[in-house]
Design an enzyme around this catalytic site. Structure first.
Site, PDB file in Angstrom:
ATOM      1  N   ARG A  19       0.877  -1.137  -0.017  1.00  0.00           N
ATOM      2  CA  ARG A  19       0.042  -0.037   0.018  1.00  0.00           C
ATOM      3  C   ARG A  19       1.009   1.350  -0.003  1.00  0.00           C
ATOM      4  O   ARG A  19       2.141   1.350   0.121  1.00  0.00           O
ATOM      5  CB  ARG A  19      -1.012  -0.017   1.297  1.00  0.00           C
ATOM      6  CG  ARG A  19      -0.196  -0.258   2.531  1.00  0.00           C
ATOM      7  CD  ARG A  19      -0.612   0.521   3.717  1.00  0.00           C
ATOM      8  NE  ARG A  19      -0.813   1.919   3.532  1.00  0.00           N
ATOM      9  CZ  ARG A  19       0.233   2.757   3.570  1.00  0.00           C
ATOM     10  NH1 ARG A  19       1.274   2.131   3.981  1.00  0.00           N
ATOM     11  NH2 ARG A  19       0.180   3.943   3.460  1.00  0.00           N
ATOM     12  N   GLY A  20       0.301   2.488  -0.231  1.00  0.00           N
ATOM     13  CA  GLY A  20       0.908   3.553  -0.447  1.00  0.00           C
ATOM     14  C   GLY A  20       1.360   3.831  -1.786  1.00  0.00           C
ATOM     15  O   GLY A  20       1.721   2.940  -2.493  1.00  0.00           O
ATOM     16  N   ALA A  21       1.121   5.333  -2.169  1.00  0.00           N
ATOM     17  CA  ALA A  21       1.020   5.238  -3.692  1.00  0.00           C
ATOM     18  C   ALA A  21       2.263   5.008  -4.503  1.00  0.00           C
ATOM     19  O   ALA A  21       2.332   4.193  -5.375  1.00  0.00           O
ATOM     20  CB  ALA A  21       0.623   6.670  -3.901  1.00  0.00           C
ATOM     21  N   ALA A  22       3.613   5.517  -3.685  1.00  0.00           N
ATOM     22  CA  ALA A  22       4.959   5.189  -4.320  1.00  0.00           C
ATOM     23  C   ALA A  22       5.165   3.597  -4.295  1.00  0.00           C
ATOM     24  O   ALA A  22       5.709   2.975  -5.343  1.00  0.00           O
ATOM     25  CB  ALA A  22       5.906   5.773  -3.599  1.00  0.00           C
ATOM     26  N   ARG A  62      -6.449  -0.517  -7.777  1.00  0.00           N
ATOM     27  CA  ARG A  62      -6.776   0.495  -6.890  1.00  0.00           C
ATOM     28  C   ARG A  62      -7.037   1.555  -7.705  1.00  0.00           C
ATOM     29  O   ARG A  62      -6.108   1.922  -8.592  1.00  0.00           O
ATOM     30  CB  ARG A  62      -5.985   0.578  -5.756  1.00  0.00           C
ATOM     31  CG  ARG A  62      -5.800  -0.212  -4.481  1.00  0.00           C
ATOM     32  CD  ARG A  62      -4.819   0.113  -3.592  1.00  0.00           C
ATOM     33  NE  ARG A  62      -5.882   0.851  -2.748  1.00  0.00           N
ATOM     34  CZ  ARG A  62      -5.542   1.378  -1.380  1.00  0.00           C
ATOM     35  NH1 ARG A  62      -4.328   1.335  -1.039  1.00  0.00           N
ATOM     36  NH2 ARG A  62      -6.481   2.164  -0.610  1.00  0.00           N
ATOM     37  N   CYS A 127      -1.953   9.372   8.063  1.00  0.00           N
ATOM     38  CA  CYS A 127      -1.480   8.037   7.221  1.00  0.00           C
ATOM     39  C   CYS A 127       0.005   7.731   7.192  1.00  0.00           C
ATOM     40  O   CYS A 127       0.583   8.143   8.287  1.00  0.00           O
ATOM     41  CB  CYS A 127      -2.143   8.328   5.841  1.00  0.00           C
ATOM     42  SG  CYS A 127      -2.430   6.747   5.073  1.00  0.00           S
ATOM     43  N   ASP A 196      -1.811  10.790  -2.902  1.00  0.00           N
ATOM     44  CA  ASP A 196      -1.923   9.718  -3.991  1.00  0.00           C
ATOM     45  C   ASP A 196      -2.190  10.215  -5.383  1.00  0.00           C
ATOM     46  O   ASP A 196      -1.804   9.479  -6.240  1.00  0.00           O
ATOM     47  CB  ASP A 196      -3.418   8.844  -3.464  1.00  0.00           C
ATOM     48  CG  ASP A 196      -2.995   8.016  -2.570  1.00  0.00           C
ATOM     49  OD1 ASP A 196      -2.891   8.276  -1.255  1.00  0.00           O
ATOM     50  OD2 ASP A 196      -2.709   6.984  -2.757  1.00  0.00           O
ATOM     51  N   ASN A 206      -5.736  12.498  -0.898  1.00  0.00           N
ATOM     52  CA  ASN A 206      -4.900  11.909  -0.021  1.00  0.00           C
ATOM     53  C   ASN A 206      -5.792  10.904   1.007  1.00  0.00           C
ATOM     54  O   ASN A 206      -7.184  11.154   0.819  1.00  0.00           O
ATOM     55  CB  ASN A 206      -3.812  12.553   0.553  1.00  0.00           C
ATOM     56  CG  ASN A 206      -2.890  11.875   1.391  1.00  0.00           C
ATOM     57  OD1 ASN A 206      -2.115  11.091   0.967  1.00  0.00           O
ATOM     58  ND2 ASN A 206      -2.627  12.127   3.165  1.00  0.00           N
ATOM     59  N   LYS A 207      -5.273  10.202   1.767  1.00  0.00           N
ATOM     60  CA  LYS A 207      -6.028   9.381   2.647  1.00  0.00           C
ATOM     61  C   LYS A 207      -7.179  10.260   3.378  1.00  0.00           C
ATOM     62  O   LYS A 207      -7.032  11.285   3.786  1.00  0.00           O
ATOM     63  CB  LYS A 207      -5.144   8.748   3.727  1.00  0.00           C
ATOM     64  CG  LYS A 207      -5.957   7.917   4.772  1.00  0.00           C
ATOM     65  CD  LYS A 207      -6.563   6.808   4.143  1.00  0.00           C
ATOM     66  CE  LYS A 207      -5.812   5.831   3.197  1.00  0.00           C
ATOM     67  NZ  LYS A 207      -6.267   4.974   2.838  1.00  0.00           N
ATOM     68  N   LYS A 232       3.251  11.607  -8.637  1.00  0.00           N
ATOM     69  CA  LYS A 232       1.621  11.862  -8.210  1.00  0.00           C
ATOM     70  C   LYS A 232       0.998  12.696  -9.051  1.00  0.00           C
ATOM     71  O   LYS A 232      -0.276  12.993  -8.456  1.00  0.00           O
ATOM     72  CB  LYS A 232       1.842  12.172  -6.697  1.00  0.00           C
ATOM     73  CG  LYS A 232       2.884  11.321  -6.041  1.00  0.00           C
ATOM     74  CD  LYS A 232       2.278  10.051  -5.414  1.00  0.00           C
ATOM     75  CE  LYS A 232       3.358   9.289  -4.752  1.00  0.00           C
ATOM     76  NZ  LYS A 232       3.598   9.835  -3.368  1.00  0.00           N
TER      77      LYS A 232
END
Ligand code: RUB
Length: 308
Positions: A19-22, A62, A127, A196, A206-207, A232
């Protein structure tokens, strides 16, 4: 049909084991390299079809983190050659250079973002963002002593990962529930979050909970910094396309037997007016000025397999 390796990575992204965009972008690119290595296609057309199908399967996992289609597009854009071995080699090379760029971008971004903090500052986080952590890491490496209020981040509690990472960096960490953010903001010098996706108007996705935190911080004159490498930036928003907000399973919110409906959006949109700076590997920007960087890096509107 995609290979088992691609299906496995897709499953790990969808279930948020990855998880996490990067991190999602890196895992997806790695899966394309595995697909390229393992594909038994015997014609260039069949090979291209295998790799493209793998990219499409990964893309579906996602919907919100734009780093995912951006990464897949970069790798597919590097697929060249007249023969299967040439094509295979080109994909593997594209993935290697993507990984190197990702690492360098995060490090450069961290160096820029770290300068925003002074010795003795207190940050509040939401987050878990590797881009945001890179900024703290650089500040700490430069000898600054920092404290942090770390928001728990319901429902998945990614704040616990941030708390652990910051503690390991030597930051004085206090974990708080999300609803305590406003209460502690008077003791905070900076709000620091990741992204994100960043829209062409400078709004940041973002979250869920980021927008409320930023609005609260803005009301209390606490500067809000977004750490977001240019991966991003969401080029399709230049043409007015929305960023889809992922809706996740209600059981993440409620696992008891209570007869009510549950909504569980995973992300929200923070308007640019609540954001002081977006820190990228190319420098720090007022959010409204990012559109120029977006055009430089991605052109006006990418026309590719992911544009519906
Ligand atoms: C993660 C999240 C992070 C961004 C940036 O959401 O919102 O702040 O992805 O992370 P989720 P990074 O846990 O649902 O994936 O800076 O590591 O790319």
């Amino acid at each position: 049909m995609v290979s088992d390796a691609v299906a496995d990575t897709a499953e790990r992204i969808a279930s948020m084991e990855v998880r996490g965009a990067a991190t999602i972008a890196r895992a997806a690119a790695d899966a394309l390299a595995v697909e390229a290595r393992e594909s038994d296609a015997d014609t260039p057309a069949a090979f291209r079809a295998d790799v493209t199908a793998a990219a499409e399967r990964l893309r579906e996992t996602r919907p919100t983190a734009v780093s995912l289609p951006n990464a897949l597009r970069l790798v597919l854009g590097g697929m060249h050659g007249e023969t299967v071995p040439e094509l295979r080699e080109s994909v593997i090379t594209a993935v290697e250079s993507f990984r190197a760029e990702l690492d360098a971008a995060q490090d450069d971004l961290g160096r820029v973002g770290g300068r925003r903090f002074a010795d003795g500052d207190t940050v509040m986080t939401h987050c878990h963002s590797t881009d945001a952590l890179a900024c703290v890491e650089h500040a700490v490496d430069a000898g600054k002593s920092l404290s942090a209020y770390v928001k728990e981040t319901r429902p998945r509690k990614q704040g616990h990962i941030t708390a652990e990472r910051l503690r390991d960096l030597g930051v004085d960490v206090t974990l708080v529930v999300d609803s305590a953010a406003h209460h502690f903001l008077p003791a905070v010098d900076h709000v620091l979050v990741g992204a994100d996706a960043v829209r062409s108007d400078g709004a940041v996705v973002n979250k869920i909970g980021t927008a409320g935190l930023a609005a609260s911080a803005s009301e209390r004159d606490v500067p809000v910094t977004v750490a977001a490498q240019t991966l991003k930036l969401a080029p399709r928003t230049l043409a007015g396309h929305p960023i889809e907000i992922e809706e996740r399973d209600p059981t993440e919110v409620l696992d008891a037997d209570l007869d009510v409906s549950v909504a569980n959006p995973a992300f929200d949109v923070t308007p640019s007016r609540y954001i002081d700076a977006v820190v990228t590997e190319r420098g720090q920007y007022a959010p409204e000025s990012l559109v120029t960087l977006m055009r430089e890096r991605y052109g006006d509107q990418p026309d590719d397999v992911f544009s519906e």
